[in-house]
Enzyme design. Structure first.
Site, PDB file in Angstrom:
ATOM      1  N   ASP A  32      -1.250  14.635  26.653  1.00 26.81           N
ATOM      2  CA  ASP A  32      -0.399  14.983  27.781  1.00 26.81           C
ATOM      3  C   ASP A  32      -1.236  14.717  29.031  1.00 26.81           C
ATOM      4  O   ASP A  32      -2.459  14.630  28.984  1.00 26.81           O
ATOM      5  CB  ASP A  32       0.086  16.437  27.704  1.00 26.81           C
ATOM      6  CG  ASP A  32       1.370  16.628  28.519  1.00 26.81           C
ATOM      7  OD1 ASP A  32       1.647  15.776  29.387  1.00 26.81           O
ATOM      8  OD2 ASP A  32       2.092  17.624  28.315  1.00 26.81           O
TER       9      ASP A  32
HETATM   10  C1  BGC Z   1       4.503  16.772  30.775  1.00 25.21           C
HETATM   11  C2  BGC Z   1       4.964  15.651  29.865  1.00 25.21           C
HETATM   12  C3  BGC Z   1       5.156  14.417  30.655  1.00 25.21           C
HETATM   13  C4  BGC Z   1       3.841  14.115  31.363  1.00 25.21           C
HETATM   14  C5  BGC Z   1       3.943  12.914  32.227  1.00 25.21           C
HETATM   15  C6  BGC Z   1       3.319  16.389  31.601  1.00 25.21           C
HETATM   16  O1  BGC Z   1       3.050  17.357  32.563  1.00 25.21           O
HETATM   17  O2  BGC Z   1       4.183  17.887  29.994  1.00 25.21           O
HETATM   18  O3  BGC Z   1       6.164  16.004  29.245  1.00 25.21           O
HETATM   19  O4  BGC Z   1       5.557  13.349  29.848  1.00 25.21           O
HETATM   20  O5  BGC Z   1       3.510  15.189  32.205  1.00 25.21           O
HETATM   21  O6  BGC Z   1       4.346  13.291  33.483  1.00 25.21           O
END
Ligand code: BGC
Length: 672
Positions: free
Chosen positions: A245
């Site tokens: 993530d």
């Molecule tokens: C989120 C993800 C997301 C990623 C990209 C993260 O903060 O948890 O779901 O795909 O950011 O922005």
């Protein structure tokens, strides 16, 4: 659930090409494949201005003809460009219709590819253990079987066009504390309750998995050797790549790489140390070669996939996709109450007699399609609920008056002067969503705002024909006021065509057919523990409708519940078939059949649900668990047979069949 696919059979020739490319790569090139290509400062500035306006690129190697991973977020649609905003995933879950979700996936895949992406990171299947979770709207509810079925369907729809990334692996379901919370889960609960839906999507062929921010039993998910390597890659046979993530997904390059993380997103931060770690032997070169092979394999899998003629700029938010968004929104709306007023149910609106509709509430005129986090889609326009009702008024000859509800007495007067009142209340990005500077986060209350509760009550007192329409991404506690309104409809975050969809349902052009993908508790006390800023939390085996059964509580509206306008008459469900050989997991296939009859004069829709009493995780007693469902369209005045296929554990004596998880509505079908 399907068996892990035999990738070697399906990818003939692919493995030798992967090996040839990886053998030819220098260490630096291999490491290049292991992180996002963007520059930290510029990338952050761009993301702050408009997140994911362009694809986020990782692992591009032109020398080898590798285009790189070109990431677009979801799941409300494609985050890039000005794409179709579909209803939030929770609204789509309420359709209980994987076929529809697959069509949504196809549209997302086409739009993503047209906008230059090659990977869709919008299959979000975290289970809603507590309805206060701020990102509940991005997922498909509280039940593993439904999460798996809908996640598989979205994957199936998207994959002909794009690579698919499923997230957030695993046990991510608290927002404010997601970066640090340590989630303690017993291994049996993890495997029985919190992971099966991930396995289903991995088995369907998802090429990528995004690790979660939180830690699991003391180790960060992006660095979790047991989770990423032993379970995902070894037990499940996943040969795609694991990405972190974003930005704060890992804390140690060595732990992450050795744990099984293949790509740090969206920039090289910790993985900038990998070269040194490989040279010192702290990270084996073979692990880097394996990670590189996984990223190359995914990129090669995309070659030759797709239908280029469809990937045109005109495909993005095209009329066909907007119509699909409207269809999904209407079909996801859940009718929770429809009481008689002067002898007839308040809905559908009787357009032969209704001359005026009062629309009340600030949310009615707000483009309220979900939070402002990473799943935010930017459609070219949003048909608000008010817009949709006004358009219907023009088309069908009723007048619409609007009051935003700021002054409840004035709003009640407007409502009282009309033939019907539609009062729109609920949540916005300020109440729930991804926890970012802009707002959102976990909910502080499961009730409506006090002002909204007050508004509904005042409108209902002034207008006997009041329909409360709720917006939001999760369940509400409605006990203080729901008995006061004859009509109650959950519209969720209904996407860019939500207003038209609402009008379709209220006037009866579309049968209400949504079913709740999560329990609506009678009180906030009937839930597992939840703290918005927790450091540590234990996830046990009890949540959702299984918790209701274990504790004997009655929810206000049970999981799987939803009314239609056309009452369906159920025949007695019977056992149609029992498989004679158990699968590798010991489970036996059974088929249950039931006949459904629609009233004369109105087509009906029903969702036949089959629950199996099962001991799962650490809870010692069997509890009813959804194992199969089938949505059926029943033409007016006809009887149709519906079959549901499911698997039961060895020795199961019975299954329970009905229109929701409500025990009073379930009929026991013995298995012998
Ligand atoms: C989120 C993800 C997301 C990623 C990209 C993260 O903060 O948890 O779901 O795909 O950011 O922005």
């Amino acid at each position: 659930m399907t068996e892990p696919r035999d990738r070697a059979d399906r990818d003939d020739g692919l493995e030798s090409e992967v090996r040839r490319i990886v053998d030819d790569l220098s260490l630096d090139e291999r490491l290049h494949l292991m992180s996002g290509d963007g520059k930290w400062l510029r990338g952050n500035l761009e993301m702050a201005e408009r997140y994911n306006a362009e694809p986020l690129v990782a692992g591009e190697l032109p020398r080898h003809g590798l285009p790189g991973i070109r990431f677009t977020d979801g799941p409300r649609g494609v985050v890039m460009g000005a794409a179709t905003a579909f209803p939030a995933a929770m609204a789509r879950a309420a359709t209980f219709d994987p076929t529809l979700e697959e069509r949504v996936g196809d549209a997302i895949g086409v739009e993503g590819r047209a906008l230059g992406a090659n990977l869709f990171a919008g299959v979000c299947i975290n289970l809603v253990r507590h309805p206060a979770w701020g990102r509940a709207q991005e997922t498909y509810g509280e039940d593993s079987h439904l999460l798996g079925a809908m996640g598989v369907a979205l994957t199936r729809g998207v994959r002909p066009h794009l690579l698919v990334c499923v997230k957030h692996f695993a046990v991510n379901r608290m927002e404010n504390s997601r970066m640090w919370v340590d989630v303690r889960v017993d291994e049996r609960d993890l495997h029985d309750l919190y992971l099966p839906h991930f396995r289903a999507v991995v088995d369907e062929g998802a090429e990528s998995v995004m690790s979660a921010y939180n830690t699991l039993n003391g180790e960060r998910c992006g660095q979790h050797h047991h989770l990423l390597t032993q379970v995902l890659k070894e037990q499940w046979g996943f040969d795609g790549f694991v990405m972190s993530d974003f930005t704060f997904g890992i804390t140690s390059a060595a732990k992450a790489a050795n744990g099984g993380l293949d790509m740090e997103m969206p920039f090289r931060m910790h993985f900038g140390r990998l070269r040194r770690l490989v040279r010192s032997g702290a990270v084996p070169g073979s692990r880097v070669a394996d990670a590189a092979a996984r990223v190359v394999r995914a990129q090669l899998r995309l070659r030759g996939r797709g239908e280029p003629a469809r990937y045109t700029p005109e495909a993005v938010a095209c009329p066909g996709h907007r119509a699909l968004s409207r269809e999904a929104a209407a079909r996801g709306m859940v009718l929770l109450r429809n009481e008689p007023v002067a002898g007839a149910p308040v809905l559908p609106l009787d357009l032969a007699t209704i001359r005026s509709v009062a629309v009340v509430g600030r949310l009615a005129s707000l483009p309220n399609i979900g939070d402002l986090g990473s799943s935010q889609v930017h459609p070219p326009e949003v048909v608000t609920l008010l817009d949709g009702l006004q358009a219907a008024g023009t088309a069908h000859g009723f007048e619409v008056t609007y009051d935003d509800g700021t002054d409840p007495a004035a709003a009640a007067a407007v409502a009282g002067a009309a033939d019907v009142a539609v009062v729109v209340v609920g949540s916005t990005f300020r109440d729930e969503g991804e926890y970012l500077l802009k707002a959102g986060g976990d909910r502080t209350s499961l009730r409506l705002r006090t002002a909204d509760e007050d508004l509904v009550q005042r409108v209902a007192r002034a207008q006997p024909r009041t329909v409360a329409v709720l917006m939001g991404g999760s369940s509400f506690v409605t006990d203080r006021w729901h008995h006061l309104v004859p009509g109650l409809l959950m519209a969720w975050y209904p996407g860019m065509e939500g207003g038209h969809a609402l009008a379709d349902v209220l006037r009866g052009a579309v049968e209400p057919q949504g079913r709740l993908p999560l329990t609506w508790p009678a009180s906030g006390n009937d839930l597992p523990p939840f703290r918005r800023f927790a450091r540590r939390i234990t996830y046990g085996p009890l949540f959702g409708y299984r918790m209701r059964e274990a504790t004997g509580q009655r929810p206000s509206f049970p999981f799987g519940f939803g009314l239609g306008y056309a009452p369906v008459v159920w025949g007695a469900p019977v056992l149609a078939e029992v498989g004679d050989r158990p699968g590798d997991d010991g489970r036996v296939e059974v088929r249950v059949r039931v006949e459904l009859t629609a009233p004369a004069g109105r087509d009906a829709v029903e969702v036949v649900q089959v629950y199996v009493p099962e001991v799962l995780g650490t809870h010692p007693a069997p509890l009813r668990t959804l194992r199969g469902f089938a949505r059926a369209e029943v033409p007016a005045g006809t009887t149709v047979p519906v079959e549901v296929a499911l698997t039961v554990p060895p020795g199961a004596a019975e299954v329970l069949v009905g229109p929701s998880s409500d025990p009073d509505a379930l009929v026991v079908v013995p298995l012998s």
